[in-house]
Design a protein around this motif. Structure first.
Motif, PDB file in Angstrom:
ATOM      1  N   ARG A 152     -60.742  25.065  33.275  1.00 23.66           N
ATOM      2  CA  ARG A 152     -60.817  25.374  31.844  1.00 23.66           C
ATOM      3  C   ARG A 152     -59.703  24.677  30.966  1.00 23.66           C
ATOM      4  O   ARG A 152     -59.893  25.099  30.041  1.00 23.66           O
ATOM      5  N   GLY A 153     -59.239  23.659  31.535  1.00 22.36           N
ATOM      6  CA  GLY A 153     -58.280  23.040  30.776  1.00 22.36           C
ATOM      7  C   GLY A 153     -56.751  23.668  30.435  1.00 22.36           C
ATOM      8  O   GLY A 153     -55.959  23.055  29.993  1.00 22.36           O
ATOM      9  N   LEU A 154     -56.574  24.770  31.345  1.00 20.15           N
ATOM     10  CA  LEU A 154     -55.421  25.433  31.251  1.00 20.15           C
ATOM     11  C   LEU A 154     -54.250  24.523  31.946  1.00 20.15           C
ATOM     12  O   LEU A 154     -53.004  24.749  31.453  1.00 20.15           O
ATOM     13  N   GLY A 155     -54.446  23.720  32.851  1.00 20.36           N
ATOM     14  CA  GLY A 155     -53.710  22.904  33.421  1.00 20.36           C
ATOM     15  C   GLY A 155     -53.653  21.416  32.953  1.00 20.36           C
ATOM     16  O   GLY A 155     -53.075  20.605  33.924  1.00 20.36           O
ATOM     17  N   THR A 156     -54.502  21.278  32.114  1.00 19.79           N
ATOM     18  CA  THR A 156     -54.642  19.716  31.604  1.00 19.79           C
ATOM     19  C   THR A 156     -53.340  18.937  30.810  1.00 19.79           C
ATOM     20  O   THR A 156     -53.108  19.791  29.824  1.00 19.79           O
ATOM     21  N   ASP A 157     -52.918  18.089  31.344  1.00 18.04           N
ATOM     22  CA  ASP A 157     -51.831  17.401  30.469  1.00 18.04           C
ATOM     23  C   ASP A 157     -51.831  15.862  30.862  1.00 18.04           C
ATOM     24  O   ASP A 157     -52.121  15.329  32.074  1.00 18.04           O
ATOM     25  N   TYR A 158     -51.952  15.047  29.693  1.00 21.99           N
ATOM     26  CA  TYR A 158     -52.220  13.810  29.744  1.00 21.99           C
ATOM     27  C   TYR A 158     -50.814  12.818  29.679  1.00 21.99           C
ATOM     28  O   TYR A 158     -50.735  11.977  29.120  1.00 21.99           O
ATOM     29  N   GLY A 159     -50.063  13.331  30.444  1.00 22.68           N
ATOM     30  CA  GLY A 159     -48.584  12.516  30.516  1.00 22.68           C
ATOM     31  C   GLY A 159     -48.570  12.241  32.131  1.00 22.68           C
ATOM     32  O   GLY A 159     -49.309  12.303  32.955  1.00 22.68           O
ATOM     33  N   THR A 190     -44.491  10.875  28.604  1.00 23.12           N
ATOM     34  CA  THR A 190     -45.898  10.939  27.734  1.00 23.12           C
ATOM     35  C   THR A 190     -45.789   9.945  26.783  1.00 23.12           C
ATOM     36  O   THR A 190     -44.726   9.610  26.316  1.00 23.12           O
ATOM     37  N   PRO A 191     -46.807   9.377  26.657  1.00 22.19           N
ATOM     38  CA  PRO A 191     -46.881   8.037  25.804  1.00 22.19           C
ATOM     39  C   PRO A 191     -46.795   8.568  24.275  1.00 22.19           C
ATOM     40  O   PRO A 191     -47.169   9.596  23.892  1.00 22.19           O
ATOM     41  N   THR A 192     -46.212   7.493  23.630  1.00 22.88           N
ATOM     42  CA  THR A 192     -45.865   8.083  22.215  1.00 22.88           C
ATOM     43  C   THR A 192     -46.710   6.981  21.324  1.00 22.88           C
ATOM     44  O   THR A 192     -46.933   7.285  19.994  1.00 22.88           O
ATOM     45  N   GLY A 193     -47.249   6.035  21.807  1.00 21.07           N
ATOM     46  CA  GLY A 193     -48.450   5.226  21.156  1.00 21.07           C
ATOM     47  C   GLY A 193     -49.819   5.503  21.301  1.00 21.07           C
ATOM     48  O   GLY A 193     -50.204   6.383  22.393  1.00 21.07           O
ATOM     49  N   GLY A 194     -50.528   4.637  20.679  1.00 21.84           N
ATOM     50  CA  GLY A 194     -52.028   4.718  21.028  1.00 21.84           C
ATOM     51  C   GLY A 194     -52.571   6.077  20.925  1.00 21.84           C
ATOM     52  O   GLY A 194     -52.251   6.695  19.844  1.00 21.84           O
ATOM     53  N   THR A 195     -53.185   6.520  21.687  1.00 22.70           N
ATOM     54  CA  THR A 195     -53.961   8.109  21.539  1.00 22.70           C
ATOM     55  C   THR A 195     -52.865   9.247  21.775  1.00 22.70           C
ATOM     56  O   THR A 195     -53.296  10.530  21.787  1.00 22.70           O
ATOM     57  N   VAL A 197     -43.392  -1.079  37.650  1.00 21.87           N
ATOM     58  CA  VAL A 197     -43.950  -1.209  36.444  1.00 21.87           C
ATOM     59  C   VAL A 197     -45.178   0.085  36.637  1.00 21.87           C
ATOM     60  O   VAL A 197     -45.586   0.043  37.400  1.00 21.87           O
ATOM     61  N   VAL A 198     -45.068   1.002  35.577  1.00 25.40           N
ATOM     62  CA  VAL A 198     -46.345   1.951  35.387  1.00 25.40           C
ATOM     63  C   VAL A 198     -47.174   1.539  34.392  1.00 25.40           C
ATOM     64  O   VAL A 198     -46.726   1.307  33.020  1.00 25.40           O
ATOM     65  N   MET A 199     -48.488   1.502  34.701  1.00 19.85           N
ATOM     66  CA  MET A 199     -49.569   1.282  33.683  1.00 19.85           C
ATOM     67  C   MET A 199     -50.333   2.516  33.392  1.00 19.85           C
ATOM     68  O   MET A 199     -50.493   3.313  34.798  1.00 19.85           O
ATOM     69  N   ALA A 200     -51.359   2.579  32.513  1.00 21.87           N
ATOM     70  CA  ALA A 200     -51.994   3.868  32.341  1.00 21.87           C
ATOM     71  C   ALA A 200     -53.218   3.389  31.431  1.00 21.87           C
ATOM     72  O   ALA A 200     -53.010   2.736  30.379  1.00 21.87           O
ATOM     73  N   THR A 201     -54.381   4.059  31.550  1.00 19.83           N
ATOM     74  CA  THR A 201     -55.309   4.092  30.467  1.00 19.83           C
ATOM     75  C   THR A 201     -55.060   4.974  29.209  1.00 19.83           C
ATOM     76  O   THR A 201     -54.182   5.622  29.299  1.00 19.83           O
ATOM     77  N   ASP A 202     -55.082   4.202  27.964  1.00 26.20           N
ATOM     78  CA  ASP A 202     -54.789   4.750  26.896  1.00 26.20           C
ATOM     79  C   ASP A 202     -56.176   5.717  26.280  1.00 26.20           C
ATOM     80  O   ASP A 202     -56.665   5.322  25.595  1.00 26.20           O
ATOM     81  N   LEU A 203     -55.943   6.921  26.869  1.00 30.29           N
ATOM     82  CA  LEU A 203     -56.644   7.907  26.540  1.00 30.29           C
ATOM     83  C   LEU A 203     -56.310   9.298  26.674  1.00 30.29           C
ATOM     84  O   LEU A 203     -56.113   9.628  27.826  1.00 30.29           O
ATOM     85  N   LYS A 204     -56.274  10.060  25.740  1.00 25.69           N
ATOM     86  CA  LYS A 204     -56.167  11.293  25.676  1.00 25.69           C
ATOM     87  C   LYS A 204     -57.447  12.193  25.433  1.00 25.69           C
ATOM     88  O   LYS A 204     -57.876  12.436  24.331  1.00 25.69           O
ATOM     89  N   GLY A 205     -57.710  12.940  26.652  1.00 29.80           N
ATOM     90  CA  GLY A 205     -59.134  13.674  26.485  1.00 29.80           C
ATOM     91  C   GLY A 205     -60.209  12.872  27.261  1.00 29.80           C
ATOM     92  O   GLY A 205     -59.830  12.164  28.348  1.00 29.80           O
TER      93      GLY A 205
END
Length: 460
Positions: free
Chosen positions: A54-61, A84-89, A106-114
């Motif tokens: 239900r999204g209560l534990g969702t975090d995009y960091g 947590t990213p400060t740019g993009g989404t 190096v840490v990389m990740a998709t730029d997408l929140k949601g």
């Protein structure tokens, strides 16, 4: 990527994990040789973001967990994001940790929140890290100028080129998702993108295992199945499909491959519910389902990455980020189920669920006797599990002697497996906590079934 052109349904459970399942593909991971982790006995790090039903534990960091065996995972920083990213989404998905040639990361990740799969970002998030305790030089790295996305980046060192390769899912002129590649030496500037792999149909989540007896394996998601390709080189266009695909009960994605103690483990993500399989020989393409008793994913973890790390990095990460201040308890004979409270009743329910905090407990010194243990709710800290008419309830501590006795238990070796745990009632010492019809209660235990019902793991 944790979604695709055809995203997974929001909730599903797979059954039958204790049986042998032949698979004709695997997921992939890592840089380097087949035996890199096993030969060194290294511990492991997992990077992930979090999601709950239900999204209560969702975090995009970026979240981190560590393990000494690549099976039992301990979340760090109380399972909160470490950066947590400060740019993009302003959010990330699908993090990937690359051990570089110089020993840093190096840490990389998709730029997408949601979950807006139509978002067309040509960028990925990038950090440098000396030891996975600090994350520096944050930047958005542009990989292409196409009007499409940049999903699930991974990277590897291409010794023949003397460069790192960044692979990712994107749509090119073919009109469907393919695996693209850019080359870089510094993760700040990149070469022009080119197609790394296009089997002629829509694919995402490309991931590599390199140098496995002279063969490189590329695994990817096609619709809701995992499919494998292989090549003796790392040249774009050199990989050919060699498996028919795996689509267990509705779909799986985000493959990861990790080797520990000579065994390969394949992890797959079924909408934040991880499954694992194992084999002693990656080249066979045949896998056996791993008993869920022996592995525990980090709470709410989603589309992860696993890497071996030096022991000093592991030790320093634990020292900085800390162990969880809470535990979760898993059923021995229903290892997909965890203790939780629901409507103030103690029970075991299938993971994942919300509120996920219903499954978090502080094991504190027994209220009636400090050598015992009491189970204090994390999200309702004035309440403890206590037995009432032999059923376990989550009740407020009223300060009485009776309550203290009802809420105190003695931890013993597991009745079904001494490496697990059982809990004997303080004031009814002939009775143990067990589940019955998925409800927790205290009963005398005299059968093998009862001993299994009364046995639990205490982990995170």
């Amino acid at each position: 990527m944790s979604a695709s052109a055809t995203p997974l349904p929001s909730r599903r459970l797979f059954l039958g994990m204790a049986t042998a399942v032949p698979l004709s593909m695997t997921g992939a991971l890592t840089i380097g040789s087949q035996s890199a982790a096993a030969a060194t006995g290294s511990p492991f790090v997992m990077g992930y973001f979090t999601q709950s039903p239900r999204g209560l534990g969702t975090d995009y960091g970026l979240h981190l967990a560590v393990s000494t065996d690549a099976l039992q995972w301990m979340p760090l920083n109380q399972n909160n994001a470490v950066v947590t990213p400060t740019g993009g989404t302003g959010g990330l998905r699908d993090p990937f940790i690359l051990p570089k040639q110089d020993g840093t990361f190096v840490v990389m990740a998709t730029d997408l929140k949601g979950t807006n799969w139509n978002l067309q970002s040509q960028y990925i998030h990038v950090w440098d890290s000396a030891d996975l305790r600090s994350f520096d030089n944050y930047r958005l790295l542009k990989l292409h100028s196409m009007a499409t996305h940049t999903w699930a980046p991974e990277a590897f060192w291409d010794a023949s080129r003397g460069q790192y390769a960044i692979i990712y899912s994107s749509v090119n002129s073919s009109g469907h998702n393919v695996i693209m590649v850019n080359y870089t030496t510094d993760f700040k500037t990149v070469t022009a993108p080119q197609v790394f792999f296009d089997p002629g149909y829509d694919i995402i989540d490309g991931s590599l295992a390199l140098g496995v007896n002279g063969v490189n394996y590329l695994y990817f998601k096609r619709n809701n199945a995992l499919v494998g390709a292989r090549s003796t080189s790392l040249d774009p266009g050199s990989f050919t499909v060699f498996t028919s695909g795996l689509a267990p009960q509705g779909g799986i994605e985000g493959p990861i491959l990790a080797q520990a103690s000579g065994t390969w483990y394949l992890w797959g993500d079924a909408n934040a519910l991880f499954y694992a399989w194992q084999t002693s020989d990656l080249s066979t393409g045949t896998w056996t389902a791993t008993d869920r008793r022996i592995y525990t994913q980090p709470l709410n973890s989603k589309h992860a990455d696993i890497k071996p790390i030096p022991q000093t990095v592991y030790d320093n990460m634990v020292a900085k980020w800390g162990r969880p201040a809470w535990n979760r308890l898993k059923s021995y004979n229903f290892p997909d189920r965890y203790w939780r409270h629901a409507d103030y009743i103690g029970r075991i329910d299938p993971y994942p669920f919300d509120p996920y905090t219903d499954s978090q407990w502080k094991l504190v010194p027994g209220l009636a006797e400090s050598s015992g243990v009491s189970f204090q709710s994390v999200n309702q800290p004035t309440r403890y599990l206590r037995h009432s008419y032999y059923q376990l309830r989550l009740d407020a501590n009223d300060g009485t002697t009776t309550f203290a006795k009802d809420a105190t238990f003695h931890k013993t070796a597991g009745l079904a497996d001494p490496s697990w745990s059982s809990f004997r009632s303080y004031n009814y010492p002939d009775r143990y906590i067990r589940h019955y019809d998925y409800v927790l209660r205290i009963d005398p235990i005299s059968t093998a079934g009862g001993r299994a019902d009364a046995t639990f793991s205490v982990w995170y």
